[in-house]
Design a protein around this motif. Structure first.
Motif, mmCIF file in Angstrom:
data_model
loop_
_atom_site.group_PDB
_atom_site.id
_atom_site.type_symbol
_atom_site.label_atom_id
_atom_site.label_comp_id
_atom_site.label_asym_id
_atom_site.label_seq_id
_atom_site.Cartn_x
_atom_site.Cartn_y
_atom_site.Cartn_z
ATOM 1 N N ALA A 1 0.827 -1.212 0.000
ATOM 2 C CA ALA A 1 0.000 0.000 0.000
ATOM 3 C C ALA A 1 0.859 1.259 0.000
ATOM 4 O O ALA A 1 0.474 2.285 -0.563
ATOM 5 C CB ALA A 1 -0.935 0.007 1.206
ATOM 6 N N ALA A 2 2.027 1.190 0.618
ATOM 7 C CA ALA A 2 2.886 2.372 0.762
ATOM 8 C C ALA A 2 3.894 2.523 -0.367
ATOM 9 O O ALA A 2 4.538 3.563 -0.482
ATOM 10 C CB ALA A 2 3.637 2.304 2.093
ATOM 11 N N ALA A 3 4.042 1.502 -1.192
ATOM 12 C CA ALA A 3 5.080 1.519 -2.228
ATOM 13 C C ALA A 3 4.503 1.910 -3.588
ATOM 14 O O ALA A 3 3.310 1.729 -3.841
ATOM 15 C CB ALA A 3 5.737 0.150 -2.316
ATOM 16 N N PRO A 4 5.355 2.412 -4.473
ATOM 17 C CA PRO A 4 4.886 2.806 -5.801
ATOM 18 C C PRO A 4 4.565 1.629 -6.725
ATOM 19 O O PRO A 4 3.908 1.804 -7.742
ATOM 20 C CB PRO A 4 6.047 3.634 -6.360
ATOM 21 C CG PRO A 4 7.252 3.177 -5.615
ATOM 22 C CD PRO A 4 6.768 2.753 -4.262
ATOM 23 N N GLY A 5 5.031 0.445 -6.389
ATOM 24 C CA GLY A 5 4.762 -0.718 -7.233
ATOM 25 C C GLY A 5 4.959 -2.003 -6.459
ATOM 26 O O GLY A 5 5.414 -2.009 -5.304
ATOM 27 N N ILE A 6 4.613 -3.128 -7.110
ATOM 28 C CA ILE A 6 4.699 -4.434 -6.451
ATOM 29 C C ILE A 6 6.128 -4.765 -6.065
ATOM 30 O O ILE A 6 6.403 -5.186 -4.935
ATOM 31 C CB ILE A 6 4.089 -5.532 -7.349
ATOM 32 C CG1 ILE A 6 2.587 -5.307 -7.479
ATOM 33 C CG2 ILE A 6 4.378 -6.917 -6.779
ATOM 34 C CD1 ILE A 6 1.895 -6.231 -8.453
ATOM 35 N N ASP A 7 7.069 -4.596 -6.987
ATOM 36 C CA ASP A 7 8.462 -4.938 -6.686
ATOM 37 C C ASP A 7 8.990 -4.120 -5.505
ATOM 38 O O ASP A 7 9.652 -4.655 -4.610
ATOM 39 C CB ASP A 7 9.345 -4.740 -7.916
ATOM 40 C CG ASP A 7 9.003 -5.722 -9.036
ATOM 41 O OD1 ASP A 7 8.437 -6.793 -8.736
ATOM 42 O OD2 ASP A 7 9.313 -5.417 -10.209
ATOM 43 N N ALA A 8 8.681 -2.842 -5.486
ATOM 44 C CA ALA A 8 9.125 -1.981 -4.386
ATOM 45 C C ALA A 8 8.438 -2.384 -3.076
ATOM 46 O O ALA A 8 9.058 -2.376 -2.006
ATOM 47 C CB ALA A 8 8.839 -0.519 -4.703
ATOM 48 N N GLY A 9 7.175 -2.744 -3.150
ATOM 49 C CA GLY A 9 6.445 -3.170 -1.959
ATOM 50 C C GLY A 9 6.998 -4.464 -1.379
ATOM 51 O O GLY A 9 7.143 -4.589 -0.161
ATOM 52 N N LEU A 10 7.323 -5.405 -2.258
ATOM 53 C CA LEU A 10 7.891 -6.660 -1.776
ATOM 54 C C LEU A 10 9.299 -6.449 -1.221
ATOM 55 O O LEU A 10 9.685 -7.085 -0.235
ATOM 56 C CB LEU A 10 7.884 -7.711 -2.887
ATOM 57 C CG LEU A 10 6.495 -8.207 -3.292
ATOM 58 C CD1 LEU A 10 6.588 -9.186 -4.462
ATOM 59 C CD2 LEU A 10 5.767 -8.837 -2.108
ATOM 60 N N ALA A 11 10.051 -5.555 -1.839
ATOM 61 C CA ALA A 11 11.384 -5.234 -1.308
ATOM 62 C C ALA A 11 11.266 -4.602 0.079
ATOM 63 O O ALA A 11 12.055 -4.885 0.978
ATOM 64 C CB ALA A 11 12.124 -4.297 -2.261
ATOM 65 N N ARG A 12 10.255 -3.766 0.242
ATOM 66 C CA ARG A 12 10.021 -3.136 1.546
ATOM 67 C C ARG A 12 9.628 -4.174 2.590
ATOM 68 O O ARG A 12 10.096 -4.147 3.727
ATOM 69 C CB ARG A 12 8.933 -2.076 1.396
ATOM 70 C CG ARG A 12 8.702 -1.265 2.628
ATOM 71 C CD ARG A 12 7.696 -0.182 2.332
ATOM 72 N NE ARG A 12 7.598 0.708 3.461
ATOM 73 C CZ ARG A 12 7.125 1.927 3.375
ATOM 74 N NH1 ARG A 12 6.717 2.413 2.228
ATOM 75 N NH2 ARG A 12 7.049 2.669 4.458
ATOM 76 N N TYR A 13 8.750 -5.120 2.195
ATOM 77 C CA TYR A 13 8.381 -6.222 3.083
ATOM 78 C C TYR A 13 9.633 -6.976 3.537
ATOM 79 O O TYR A 13 9.836 -7.218 4.725
ATOM 80 C CB TYR A 13 7.402 -7.181 2.390
ATOM 81 C CG TYR A 13 7.363 -8.556 3.016
ATOM 82 C CD1 TYR A 13 6.751 -8.759 4.245
ATOM 83 C CD2 TYR A 13 7.951 -9.648 2.382
ATOM 84 C CE1 TYR A 13 6.721 -10.026 4.834
ATOM 85 C CE2 TYR A 13 7.932 -10.908 2.960
ATOM 86 C CZ TYR A 13 7.322 -11.092 4.183
ATOM 87 O OH TYR A 13 7.311 -12.334 4.761
ATOM 88 N N ASP A 14 10.478 -7.325 2.581
ATOM 89 C CA ASP A 14 11.691 -8.067 2.894
ATOM 90 C C ASP A 14 12.588 -7.279 3.845
ATOM 91 O O ASP A 14 13.099 -7.827 4.826
ATOM 92 C CB ASP A 14 12.445 -8.402 1.604
ATOM 93 C CG ASP A 14 13.670 -9.252 1.858
ATOM 94 O OD1 ASP A 14 13.532 -10.340 2.433
ATOM 95 O OD2 ASP A 14 14.778 -8.813 1.498
ATOM 96 N N ALA A 15 12.756 -6.009 3.579
ATOM 97 C CA ALA A 15 13.622 -5.169 4.420
ATOM 98 C C ALA A 15 13.065 -5.007 5.834
ATOM 99 O O ALA A 15 13.827 -4.913 6.799
ATOM 100 C CB ALA A 15 13.804 -3.796 3.765
ATOM 101 N N GLU A 16 11.758 -5.005 5.965
ATOM 102 C CA GLU A 16 11.142 -4.844 7.290
ATOM 103 C C GLU A 16 11.087 -6.145 8.075
ATOM 104 O O GLU A 16 11.340 -6.158 9.274
ATOM 105 C CB GLU A 16 9.728 -4.274 7.153
ATOM 106 C CG GLU A 16 9.706 -2.828 6.741
ATOM 107 C CD GLU A 16 8.296 -2.251 6.681
ATOM 108 O OE1 GLU A 16 7.381 -2.837 7.289
ATOM 109 O OE2 GLU A 16 8.120 -1.218 6.020
#
Length: 164
Positions: free
Chosen positions: A86-101
Motif C-alpha cells: 500500500a505504501a510503495a509505488p509498485g509491487i516490486d518496491a512493496g515486496l522489497a520493503r516487506y523483505d527489508a522490514e
C-alpha cells in the motif's frame, strides 16, 4: 528421537513432576500421543522475496518453539506485505520493503528462540540443569520475562500510506 512406546517414555520422563502431570499421563491413551519433529532454518535466508513471490511464516524463518513466537511471526508476516504494498509505488518496491522490514526481525526472533533452547533442553548433566534452574530461580522475574517479551512488543504496520 523416536520411541517404540512414546507414552511410556513420557511417563518415565515426567514421573517425578508435580501433580497432576503423572495422573494426566496415566489417563492418556497411547493413540492420543502425537510426535512432531521440530525443524528450523539455522542458516537464515538471504531474502524472503524472489521475484513476485514472498515467503511468510515458517517458509521464511522456521524457528524452534522456545519463545512461543512462531504463529506471532507468521501473523506479522501476513500483515506486513499489505502495508508495504500500500505504501510503495509498485509491487516490486512493496515486496522489497516487506523483505527489508521483516527479515531482520524474523532472524532476530529465530536466533533468540534458538538461544533459549540451548539454555534449556540441551542441558542434560544434572549439575548443569541444577545451576541453570538456580540461576533462573534467583534472577529477578523481570530478567527472563523481559527476554521473552521483548519480541512480543510489536506495532502492526499501518495500511494507510501516509500514516508511516
Amino acid at each position: 528421537m523416536r520411541y517404540s512406546d512414546a507414552l511410556a517414555a513420557m511417563r518415565e520422563r515426567f514421573a517425578d513432576w508435580h501433580d497432576p502431570i503423572p495422573a494426566l499421563l496415566d489417563t492418556t491413551r497411547p493413540d492420543a500421543v502425537l510426535h512432531h519433529d521440530i525443524h528450523e532454518l539455522v542458516e537464515p535466508l538471504p531474502s524472503f522475496v524472489a521475484g513476485r513471490v514472498a515467503l511468510l511464516g515458517d517458509a521464511a524463518h522456521a524457528m524452534t518453539p522456545n519463545l512461543g513466537q512462531g504463529a506471532c511471526q507468521a501473523l506479522e508476516d501476513a500483515a506486513t506485505p499489505a502495508a508495504s504494498l500500500a505504501a510503495a509505488p509498485g509491487i516490486d518496491a512493496g515486496l522489497a520493503r516487506y523483505d527489508a522490514e521483516r527479515r531482520p526481525r524474523g532472524r532476530a526472533v529465530a536466533r533468540a528462540a534458538r538461544q533459549a533452547g540451548r539454555s534449556g533442553r540441551q542441558l542434560t548433566h544434572p549439575l548443569a540443569v541444577s545451576v541453570r534452574n538456580t540461576v533462573l530461580r534467583l534472577a529477578p522475574s523481570r530478567v527472563p520475562l523481559g527476554a521473552i517479551l521483548r519480541h512480543a512488543d510489536r506495532t502492526p504496520p499501518s495500511l494507510t500510506p501516509d500514516a508511516r
